[in-house]
Write a protein that holds these residues in place. Structure first.
Motif, PDB file in Angstrom:
ATOM      1  N   SER A  43      -9.987 -20.419  62.330  1.00  0.00           N
ATOM      2  CA  SER A  43     -10.315 -19.434  60.372  1.00  0.00           C
ATOM      3  C   SER A  43     -10.874 -18.836  60.330  1.00  0.00           C
ATOM      4  O   SER A  43     -11.738 -19.235  60.324  1.00  0.00           O
ATOM      5  CB  SER A  43      -9.098 -21.044  60.250  1.00  0.00           C
ATOM      6  N   THR A  44     -10.726 -17.822  60.544  1.00  0.00           N
ATOM      7  CA  THR A  44     -12.118 -16.905  59.259  1.00  0.00           C
ATOM      8  C   THR A  44     -12.065 -17.144  58.292  1.00  0.00           C
ATOM      9  O   THR A  44     -10.880 -16.334  57.359  1.00  0.00           O
ATOM     10  CB  THR A  44     -11.995 -15.742  60.530  1.00  0.00           C
ATOM     11  N   ILE A  45     -12.940 -17.237  56.936  1.00  0.00           N
ATOM     12  CA  ILE A  45     -12.467 -16.709  55.819  1.00  0.00           C
ATOM     13  C   ILE A  45     -14.187 -15.448  55.682  1.00  0.00           C
ATOM     14  O   ILE A  45     -15.411 -16.039  55.938  1.00  0.00           O
ATOM     15  CB  ILE A  45     -12.985 -18.056  55.531  1.00  0.00           C
ATOM     16  N   GLY A  46     -13.915 -14.808  54.885  1.00  0.00           N
ATOM     17  CA  GLY A  46     -14.764 -13.679  54.121  1.00  0.00           C
ATOM     18  C   GLY A  46     -15.829 -14.226  53.231  1.00  0.00           C
ATOM     19  O   GLY A  46     -15.046 -14.702  51.670  1.00  0.00           O
ATOM     20  N   LEU A  47     -17.071 -14.414  52.559  1.00  0.00           N
ATOM     21  CA  LEU A  47     -17.555 -14.646  51.886  1.00  0.00           C
ATOM     22  C   LEU A  47     -18.257 -13.327  51.247  1.00  0.00           C
ATOM     23  O   LEU A  47     -19.470 -13.489  52.178  1.00  0.00           O
ATOM     24  CB  LEU A  47     -18.308 -16.194  52.273  1.00  0.00           C
ATOM     25  N   GLY A  48     -18.087 -13.309  50.282  1.00  0.00           N
ATOM     26  CA  GLY A  48     -19.096 -11.675  49.667  1.00  0.00           C
ATOM     27  C   GLY A  48     -19.979 -12.558  48.372  1.00  0.00           C
ATOM     28  O   GLY A  48     -19.397 -12.840  47.721  1.00  0.00           O
ATOM     29  N   VAL A  49     -21.056 -11.971  48.623  1.00  0.00           N
ATOM     30  CA  VAL A  49     -22.858 -13.094  48.039  1.00  0.00           C
ATOM     31  C   VAL A  49     -23.531 -10.996  46.983  1.00  0.00           C
ATOM     32  O   VAL A  49     -23.351 -10.391  48.180  1.00  0.00           O
ATOM     33  CB  VAL A  49     -23.172 -13.648  48.857  1.00  0.00           C
ATOM     34  N   ARG A  50     -23.569 -11.901  46.511  1.00  0.00           N
ATOM     35  CA  ARG A  50     -24.786 -10.621  45.856  1.00  0.00           C
ATOM     36  C   ARG A  50     -25.475 -10.302  46.296  1.00  0.00           C
ATOM     37  O   ARG A  50     -25.826  -8.964  46.225  1.00  0.00           O
ATOM     38  CB  ARG A  50     -25.334 -11.117  44.793  1.00  0.00           C
ATOM     39  N   ALA A  51     -26.114 -10.994  47.714  1.00  0.00           N
ATOM     40  CA  ALA A  51     -27.389 -10.599  48.299  1.00  0.00           C
ATOM     41  C   ALA A  51     -27.248 -11.186  49.778  1.00  0.00           C
ATOM     42  O   ALA A  51     -26.912 -12.396  49.307  1.00  0.00           O
ATOM     43  CB  ALA A  51     -28.794 -10.300  47.703  1.00  0.00           C
ATOM     44  N   ARG A  52     -28.013 -11.243  50.288  1.00  0.00           N
ATOM     45  CA  ARG A  52     -28.711 -11.893  51.812  1.00  0.00           C
ATOM     46  C   ARG A  52     -29.599 -12.902  50.855  1.00  0.00           C
ATOM     47  O   ARG A  52     -30.135 -12.714  51.488  1.00  0.00           O
ATOM     48  CB  ARG A  52     -28.667 -10.992  52.713  1.00  0.00           C
ATOM     49  N   LEU A  53     -29.181 -14.136  51.173  1.00  0.00           N
ATOM     50  CA  LEU A  53     -29.693 -15.200  50.151  1.00  0.00           C
ATOM     51  C   LEU A  53     -29.618 -16.040  50.739  1.00  0.00           C
ATOM     52  O   LEU A  53     -28.830 -16.018  52.054  1.00  0.00           O
ATOM     53  CB  LEU A  53     -29.235 -15.738  49.144  1.00  0.00           C
ATOM     54  N   PRO A  54     -30.525 -17.120  51.627  1.00  0.00           N
ATOM     55  CA  PRO A  54     -30.500 -18.747  51.678  1.00  0.00           C
ATOM     56  C   PRO A  54     -29.127 -19.662  51.959  1.00  0.00           C
ATOM     57  O   PRO A  54     -28.697 -18.985  50.632  1.00  0.00           O
ATOM     58  CB  PRO A  54     -31.643 -19.149  51.216  1.00  0.00           C
ATOM     59  N   PHE A  55     -28.792 -20.128  52.861  1.00  0.00           N
ATOM     60  CA  PHE A  55     -27.292 -20.272  52.724  1.00  0.00           C
ATOM     61  C   PHE A  55     -27.931 -22.230  53.941  1.00  0.00           C
ATOM     62  O   PHE A  55     -28.465 -21.698  54.450  1.00  0.00           O
ATOM     63  CB  PHE A  55     -26.835 -20.727  53.315  1.00  0.00           C
ATOM     64  N   ARG A  56     -26.770 -22.692  53.621  1.00  0.00           N
ATOM     65  CA  ARG A  56     -26.621 -23.727  54.053  1.00  0.00           C
ATOM     66  C   ARG A  56     -24.883 -24.196  54.793  1.00  0.00           C
ATOM     67  O   ARG A  56     -24.113 -23.475  53.994  1.00  0.00           O
ATOM     68  CB  ARG A  56     -27.486 -25.440  54.201  1.00  0.00           C
ATOM     69  N   ALA A  57     -25.023 -24.846  55.635  1.00  0.00           N
ATOM     70  CA  ALA A  57     -24.029 -25.270  55.508  1.00  0.00           C
ATOM     71  C   ALA A  57     -23.531 -26.783  56.674  1.00  0.00           C
ATOM     72  O   ALA A  57     -24.558 -27.124  57.277  1.00  0.00           O
ATOM     73  CB  ALA A  57     -22.607 -23.948  57.232  1.00  0.00           C
ATOM     74  N   PHE A  58     -22.621 -27.540  56.559  1.00  0.00           N
ATOM     75  CA  PHE A  58     -22.350 -29.032  56.792  1.00  0.00           C
ATOM     76  C   PHE A  58     -20.907 -29.355  56.606  1.00  0.00           C
ATOM     77  O   PHE A  58     -20.414 -28.471  56.667  1.00  0.00           O
ATOM     78  CB  PHE A  58     -23.664 -29.621  56.505  1.00  0.00           C
ATOM     79  N   ALA A  59     -21.171 -30.405  58.143  1.00  0.00           N
ATOM     80  CA  ALA A  59     -19.279 -31.147  57.747  1.00  0.00           C
ATOM     81  C   ALA A  59     -20.096 -32.432  57.204  1.00  0.00           C
ATOM     82  O   ALA A  59     -20.508 -33.257  57.075  1.00  0.00           O
ATOM     83  CB  ALA A  59     -18.857 -31.138  59.166  1.00  0.00           C
TER      84      ALA A  59
END
Length: 182
Positions: free
Chosen positions: A148-164
């Motif tokens: 499944s794919t989710i699109g996430l629009g954000v204010r700008a290209r900012l730092p992010f992290r992802a984890f489970a």
């Protein structure tokens, strides 16, 4: 005289660079965040079932949580893209925000027999993020071959992290945090 002025101007310029450079090099990261904006991938391809998408605001970042049911652990792939594209049709999904994150999780939004496990009221507004610091829009961008794919629009290209994280009752929570600033 002209030569003296040039020498003084050069000295002032060199001094200003020497004074400014160390301060910039030692500036602390925003809220201690050192995540960066490169692609994040982790977990296994154990297929789960998408059951919920939700979000929350924190002091230093906005958070997206995708709930997957079923034995895990489940994995993810999160990356900045130029545009959010519907999977598998290839249709462009207009998404608010100057930065766009494509969040792919290893879980379908339906059972093997076709029974839907996640049916949003509005696929173009999965979560109401109006007025948030960083998030601009959360959109469903497809369900194809167990992903499944989710699109996430954000204010700008900012730092992010992802984890489970493990999910109560079994399954996995895929978490994507996007910083408010660099």
């Amino acid at each position: 005289m002209k030569r003296v002025v040039s020498v003084i101007a050069a000295a002032v310029m060199a001094l200003s660079i020497a004074v400014v450079a160390p301060a910039a090099a030692t500036a602390a990261p925003y809220c201690g965040i050192t995540w960066g904006s490169g692609t994040k991938t982790a977990g296994t391809h154990e297929l789960g079932r998408l059951v919920n998408v939700r979000a929350g605001q924190q002091d230093c970042y906005d958070r997206l949580v995708i709930d997957l049911a079923g034995p895990g652990p489940h994995g993810f792939h999160v990356t900045y893209v130029d545009e959010i594209i519907q999977d598998p049709s290839g249709v462009l999904i207009p998404t608010r925000g100057a930065g766009k994150l494509q969040v792919s999780v290893f879980g379908a939004s339906h059972e093997d027999d076709g029974t839907i496990t996640y049916w949003p009221a509005n696929p173009r507004e999965l979560v109401n993020v109006a007025g948030w610091q960083t998030f601009r829009q959360v959109v469903a961008a497809g369900d194809f071959e167990g992903q499944s794919t989710i699109g996430l629009g954000v204010r700008a290209r900012l730092p992010f992290r992802a984890f489970a994280l493990p999910r109560d009752g079994g399954g996995t929570r895929i978490v994507v945090d996007v910083a408010h600033f660099w």
